[in-house]
Structure formats: structure tokens, C-alpha cells
Design a protein around this motif. Structure first.
Motif, short mmCIF file in Angstrom:
data_model
loop_
_atom_site.label_atom_id
_atom_site.label_comp_id
_atom_site.label_asym_id
_atom_site.label_seq_id
_atom_site.Cartn_x
_atom_site.Cartn_y
_atom_site.Cartn_z
N PHE A 1 -50.31 -47.12 65.36
CA PHE A 1 -49.55 -48.33 65.06
C PHE A 1 -50.02 -48.99 63.77
O PHE A 1 -49.21 -49.58 63.05
N LEU A 2 -51.30 -48.86 63.50
CA LEU A 2 -51.82 -49.40 62.24
C LEU A 2 -51.18 -48.67 61.05
O LEU A 2 -50.72 -49.31 60.08
N LEU A 3 -51.13 -47.37 61.15
CA LEU A 3 -50.54 -46.57 60.07
C LEU A 3 -49.04 -46.85 59.94
O LEU A 3 -48.51 -46.94 58.83
N LEU A 4 -48.39 -47.01 61.08
CA LEU A 4 -46.95 -47.34 61.04
C LEU A 4 -46.72 -48.71 60.41
O LEU A 4 -45.78 -48.89 59.63
N SER A 5 -47.59 -49.66 60.75
CA SER A 5 -47.45 -51.01 60.18
C SER A 5 -47.65 -50.97 58.67
O SER A 5 -46.92 -51.64 57.93
N TYR A 6 -48.63 -50.19 58.25
CA TYR A 6 -48.87 -50.08 56.81
C TYR A 6 -47.65 -49.48 56.11
O TYR A 6 -47.23 -49.95 55.05
N ASP A 7 -47.09 -48.48 56.74
CA ASP A 7 -45.91 -47.82 56.18
C ASP A 7 -44.76 -48.83 56.03
O ASP A 7 -44.12 -48.89 54.97
N LEU A 8 -44.55 -49.60 57.08
CA LEU A 8 -43.48 -50.60 57.06
C LEU A 8 -43.75 -51.66 56.00
O LEU A 8 -42.84 -52.10 55.27
N PHE A 9 -45.01 -52.04 55.89
CA PHE A 9 -45.39 -53.07 54.91
C PHE A 9 -45.12 -52.58 53.48
O PHE A 9 -44.54 -53.30 52.67
N VAL A 10 -45.52 -51.36 53.20
CA VAL A 10 -45.34 -50.83 51.84
C VAL A 10 -43.85 -50.66 51.55
O VAL A 10 -43.38 -50.98 50.45
N ASN A 11 -43.10 -50.18 52.54
CA ASN A 11 -41.66 -50.04 52.32
C ASN A 11 -41.00 -51.39 52.04
O ASN A 11 -40.05 -51.46 51.28
N SER A 12 -41.51 -52.42 52.67
CA SER A 12 -40.89 -53.73 52.51
C SER A 12 -41.30 -54.38 51.19
O SER A 12 -40.46 -54.93 50.47
#
Lengths: 410, 224
Positions: free
Chosen positions: B15-26
Motif C-alpha cells: 500500500f505504501l508503494l501504491l500510495s507513492y505511485d498515486l502521489f507521483v501520478n497526481s
């Protein structure tokens, strides 16, 4: 006969203590020293010790009266009833705690622990209350107690005993308190520290309890529910943000979009941050609604959508809004890099503003409407979550009986 | 059997990695003051996706289903996640390379073309789908049934075997024969005794052997 058997069970493993002809001096000494150390243990481990004593009283009295020497009540007339009571309370504890004693009388005692009664029928009356206490005690306490040492198990008065022992009795030997327990590991007995062993068994029990109460399924379910809560928040926040954004744009653009240059100048710092925030919230909301309709099971999702299920409609609207919003990324970047047409190298030539901005405003309006509608649809049935139902409930209950059958057969 | 603490730890990491992914995409478009910042963000994002792929495959390997050799069942159940993750990873790398290539000289300039914008839209949409499918898979792998034998598992395996029809396998088999025959025909005429027996013919003997073997197999299978 009935009264003898109860006492024999207690006396057999340790001949020096229980033999009737032992002199009163020794007999009187040992029980007197016991209660001081025994009392707290009986309170802790045997919660129902007093009641048990009361229950046993009518059964044991005649046996003790017949077996115990007649001198004892004469020498300690007041202590005699106390001793009896203490012996009665001690009786189950001795059975549990004495390690060596167990080996001697292993068959009857182990069967008692397991709740199987194999003793002769005439002993049934004396055994009944004992079994009751075994059932009430938790198993872990029993095991922990087995590792403990009682002072009475260790014979320290070796100076007096040789004198009083007859020549024909077998030598009892001298036992000393050792803080070790010999545990059989790989066919060899190895010394292990008793206190550590007790700790490890207790820790293992605690761990087993935790393991039973909190499984990976529970972790997954908790995470799923937590994400649903985040999704629920993002739905509302997104709807509010989108409405605020479109109102803000229309206010800045003026009547009939007459003041577009003002909109560009005011909005250029806000365009890209809002675009980023919109993507974040739309992504969260879309994932959350996909979770609710269990989008991965396409057949279920399509059926729900064709049945005009509000949640399925909301997920479709969110995905449309996301696509529309992403399609405006180029325009948002253009607004972000706005410089008046008079400036050299400006992206905004004179007269282009309305051509570029009008579709952008319309798309933003549509996004706001879609998001608002989705929020309304979701609020119609906020508790719906097909993922949770399908992933965590129905699949599990699909074959519970068959699973049980398989386990039983294996 | 999967330990709860281990699973919690792995799930947190995912979930941490997914959150980072979402953050960078945003917010990667906002953080473009210097091209290096965006480059580092993109590199970490791609590594995060790669880590997520490795973690999910390690979780697959840890299941009883995989250890029992039922890889087909596992793939059938999570093929959406596997395919989508691979697609998203490819799209991400493509987009990052393209954007960084355009913005490396001047990060604050307008670089959008129709092609880049299309790629951007697809990458971001795939990101949302990846997030959903990956999260679902990670949560589903917490199901204890994947880590023990059960009748449910056997039933699932039977269903998967039924769902992959026999005619598909036969079609694949026939396709292999046709392909091999066509290749042989390119270099020679049709099968002739001289060609088969003569090692110096235009058709190589190995190719002939394979071709004859496949036709024989096909003949025994379909009785012609």
C-alpha cells in the motif's frame, strides 16, 4: 474398602509420608510446615478449593479417621481439623504438581486429566469432586504448574530419617532442589531452565491466542474497510471541490464568458494544482466504486450496470469524469503557462482564448455534474460493497460442509 | 501457512508503494521546477512498480496453490492483475522516457503533442485500473484458503480445466503443424521420397522429420 482407596491414591507414590506407622513427630512436622507455602498457591490455582473441600468433607473424613494414627488428634487436638482441610485442598494439587509422583501413578492420573474414568466403580464417589476441579482449571495453568517444584517433593530432613527408618525399608535417597528440568530432545535428556521453560510455554499460549483471534483474512478485511472509508470521504470531497471549481470559473469568467483574460490571469496559479487534486480524488473515488461493484467480476458488474444499479452507474460516471478530466491536461498546462499575447513567445495568441477556454469550461462543468451525480447515486446506498460480500463471505461459505468433510477424511 | 504479522507487513509495503505511485501520478506535473526532481520521482515510481510486481509474485509463490503446481489456476484467477500491471509498467516507462526527453533542456515549457497526450491519458487510466486490481489481489491473497488444501481449491481447479476448452488446445496443435508445413514448403516442393530420404535435398532432413512427426501425431489424434 471405599475409604481406603482414596487415601491409597494419595499415599502410594510417596511411601515415607503416607505410611501409617510413621512416627508422630515426623508426621506432625511436615503438615505444619506446609500451609504457609501452600496457601497462596491453592488460592491461585484452585479457585474452587474451599467449595471443593466442603464437597469432599463427608467423603474423606471416615477414611482419614480410620487410617490416620490415633495419636495425632491427641497430640494436636486443635490442629487436626485444619490439617484435614488442608490435606483435602492439597489433594488435587499434589496430583498435578508432583512430577515424579505422576510417573509412578501415571495411568490413573493421566486418565483423570483427560476426563476418562477407569477406576473401579466403588471409587466413583471419591473421584467425582476431583474431576470437577480438573474441568474447571484451564489447561495452560496445569502445564505451568507441572513445571513448578514443591518443597514437599524434596526431602531435606535426611538426618532424622535414617534413625527412624527400619533396616528392611529401602533407602529413600536424598533429593535436592535443582533449578533445571530435563527435557527429552532428540532422544537425549537435556537440562533446561525451569523458569525459562515456563515463560516459553506461557508465551506460546499467548501467541496461539492472538493467532486464533486475528487472521490474515481479518487483516485484509480491515484494510478493505479502511480503504472504503477513505473512498467515502473522497466522494464527498471531490463533489464539493468540483462544484466549487466550476462556480469559481464562472464567476471569474463573468457574464457570457466576457472576461476570459481575467479568468486566465486569476486562475493560472490554480489550474494545475486543481487538476492534480482532481486526478487524485477521481482515482480514489473510481477505485472505491470499482471495489463496491466488484468490477473484476465483469459479469456481475455488467449485470448491475444493465439493471441501473446506482453504484454501478456511479462507477461508470466516475470513470467517464476521469477520462474527461485527463483529456484537459494539455489545456490546463497551457493555462498554467499563460502569459499575455503581447509577451514574446506566448502560447496565447490574440483571439485564441475563447476557442481554447470554452470547451475547457464545458468539460469542467460536465465533470462537476458527473461527480455530483455519482455522489448522489452513492449516497442512495452508501453501505453497498459487493467486493466484501463476494470475496470474504460467499466464497467462504460456498463449500464449508465439504471442506469439513475433507478435513475429517484426511 | 501465511503468518498474520508477515502478511500485515507485506500489505503495508504494497500500500505504501501504491500510495507513492498515486502521489507521483497526481503531483509530478507540479514538481517540475528542475528536471532532475522529476527524473528522480519517475525512477522511484518505476522501481516501486517493479517492486510491487516482485512482491505479488513472491506472494503467489508462497501460496499452496502454486506450491502444489496449480500455476494455471493462479494465473486464471489473477490474470487481470498480471496483464494490467505489465501494461502499466510499460506505459509508465514509455511516458517517463518521452516526457523527460522533451523536458530535459527546459522543464517549464509546453511540450504536449497529440501523441504524448494520448499516451498520458492511457497511462493515467491504466494507473487507476492497476491500483484497483493490485489492491484487490493483495487483499485477496490474505485468504487462508490459498495456503491450504481444500475441496474449494479442487473445485476451482476443475472449473479452470473445464473453462479452457479442448478445441483451443487442438487448434494450437494444428496451427503448429500448418506453420511447420508452410516453412518447409518455402524451401522445397511438397514431401517427396527423395527429399525425405536424401540428405542433400533442398529441404533439410530435420525439418522433414518434424513435419512427418507432427502429421503422424495429427493423424493418430484425428483418425485420418
Amino acid at each position: 474398602m471405599r475409604t481406603d482407596s482414596g487415601l491409597r491414591l494419595e499415599a502410594d507414590p510417596r511411601p515415607p509420608r503416607a505410611l501409617p506407622p510413621v512416627p508422630s513427630a515426623i508426621q506432625g512436622d511436615t503438615p505444619l510446615s506446609r500451609p504457609k507455602k501452600k496457601k497462596p498457591r491453592t488460592k491461585n490455582t484452585l479457585g474452587s478449593a474451599s467449595s471443593e473441600g466442603l464437597a469432599q468433607a463427608p467423603v474423606h473424613r471416615p477414611s482419614e479417621g480410620s487410617e490416620l494414627p490415633a495419636k495425632e488428634p491427641a497430640e494436636h487436638p486443635e490442629e487436626a481439623p485444619i490439617q484435614r482441610r488442608q490435606r483435602k485442598t492439597r489433594l488435587p494439587l499434589e496430583l498435578e504438581t508432583s512430577f515424579t509422583q505422576k510417573k509412578a501413578s501415571n495411568s490413573s492420573l493421566l486418565r483423570n486429566e483427560n476426563g476418562i474414568h477407569v477406576e473401579p466403580p466403588e471409587e466413583a464417589v471419591t473421584q467425582k469432586p476431583r474431576r470437577k476441579t480438573k474441568k474447571t482449571q484451564p489447561a495452560e495453568i496445569q502445564y505451568a504448574n507441572e513445571l513448578g517444584v514443591e518443597d514437599e517433593d524434596i526431602i531435606t530432613d535426611e538426618q532424622s530419617s535414617p534413625e527412624q527408618q527400619s533396616i528392611f525399608t529401602a533407602p529413600t535417597g536424598i533429593s535436592q532442589p535443582v533449578g533445571k528440568v530435563f527435557v527429552e530432545k532428540s532422544r537425549r535428556f537435556q537440562a533446561a531452565d525451569r523458569s525459562e521453560l515456563i515463560k516459553t510455554t506461557e508465551n506460546a499460549e499467548v501467541f496461539v491466542d492472538v493467532k486464533l483471534s486475528w487472521t490474515t483474512r481479518d487483516v485484509a478485511l480491515t484494510v478493505h474497510r479502511a480503504f472504503r472509508m477513505i473512498g467515502l470521504f473522497s466522494h464527498g470531497f471531490l463533489a464539493g471541490c468540483a462544484v466549487w471549481n466550476i462556480v469559481f470559473i464562472y464567476v471569474l469568467a463573468g457574464d457570457q464568458l466576457s472576461n476570459l483574460s481575467n479568468l486566465l490571469q486569476q486562475y493560472k496559479t490554480l489550474a494545475y494544482p486543481f487538476q492534480s487534486l482532481l486526478y487524485l480524488l477521481l482515482a480514489l473515488s473510481t477505485v472505491s466504486t470499482f471495489d463496491r461493484i466488484d468490477f473484476a467480476k465483469t459479469s456481475v458488474a455488467i449485470r448491475n450496470f444493465l439493471a441501473l444499479d446506482p453504484t454501478a452507474l456511479a462507477s461508470f460516471l466516475y470513470f467517464t469524469a476521469l477520462t474527461l478530466s485527463l483529456s484537459q491536461q494539455m489545456t490546463s498546462d497551457r493555462i498554467h503557462l499563460y502569459t499575455p499575447s503581447s509577451v514574446n513567445g506566448s502560447l496565447w495568441a490574440a483571439g485564441v482564448e475563447e476557442q481554447v477556454l470554452q470547451p475547457w469550461i464545458v468539460v469542467n462543468l460536465v465533470v462537476a455534474l458527473l461527480v455530483g451525480l455519482s455522489w448522489l447515486f452513492l449516497s442512495y446506498w452508501p453501505g453497498m460493497d459487493l467486493s466484501e460480500e463476494l470475496m470474504f463471505s460467499s466464497d467462504v461459505e460456498e463449500y464449508p460442509e465439504k471442506d469439513k468433510g475433507l478435513k475429517a477424511s484426511s | 501457512m501465511l503468518q498474520t504479522s508477515n502478511y500485515s507487513l507485506v500489505l503495508s509495503l504494497q500500500f505504501l508503494l501504491l500510495s507513492y505511485d498515486l502521489f507521483v501520478n497526481s503531483f509530478s506535473e507540479l514538481l517540475r521546477k528542475a528536471p532532475v526532481i522529476q527524473l528522480v520521482l519517475f525512477i522511484i515510481q518505476d522501481i516501486a512498480i517493479l517492486f510491487n510486481i516482485i512482491i505479488i509474485f513472491l506472494m503467489f509463490f508462497n501460496t499452496f496453490v502454486f506450491q502444489a503446481g496449480l500455476v494455471n489456476l493462479l494465473f486464471h484467477k489473477f490474470k487481470g492483475t498480471i496483464v494490467l500491471t505489465a501494461v502499466y509498467f510499460a506505459l509508465s516507462i514509455s511516458f517517463h522516457v518521452w516526457v523527460m526527453n522533451l523536458r530535459w533542456q527546459n522543464s517549464n515549457r509546453f511540450v504536449w503533442t497529440d501523441g504524448l497526450h494520448t499516451l498520458f491519458v492511457f497511462q493515467r487510466l491504466a494507473a487507476v485500473l492497476y491500483c484497483y486490481f493490485y489492491k484487490r489481489t493483495a487483499v485477496r491473497l490474505g485468504d487462508p484458503r490459498f495456503y491450504q488444501d481444500s475441496l474449494w481449491l479442487r473445485n476451482e481447479f476443475t472449473q479452470v480445466q473445464r473453462s479452457s476448452p479442448q478445441f483451443l488446445k487442438d487448434a494450437m496443435f494444428c496451427a503448429q503443424i500448418v506453420l511447420c508445413t508452410c516453412r518447409c514448403q518455402c524451401t522445397a516442393t511438397w514431401l517427396s521420397p527423395q527429399n525425405i530420404c536424401g540428405p542433400s535435398g533442398p529441404m533439410s532432413s530435420g525439418c522433414v522429420c518434424v513435419c512427418v512427426y507432427l502429421i503422424c501425431c495429427c493423424g493418430t489424434k484425428y483418425k485420418f
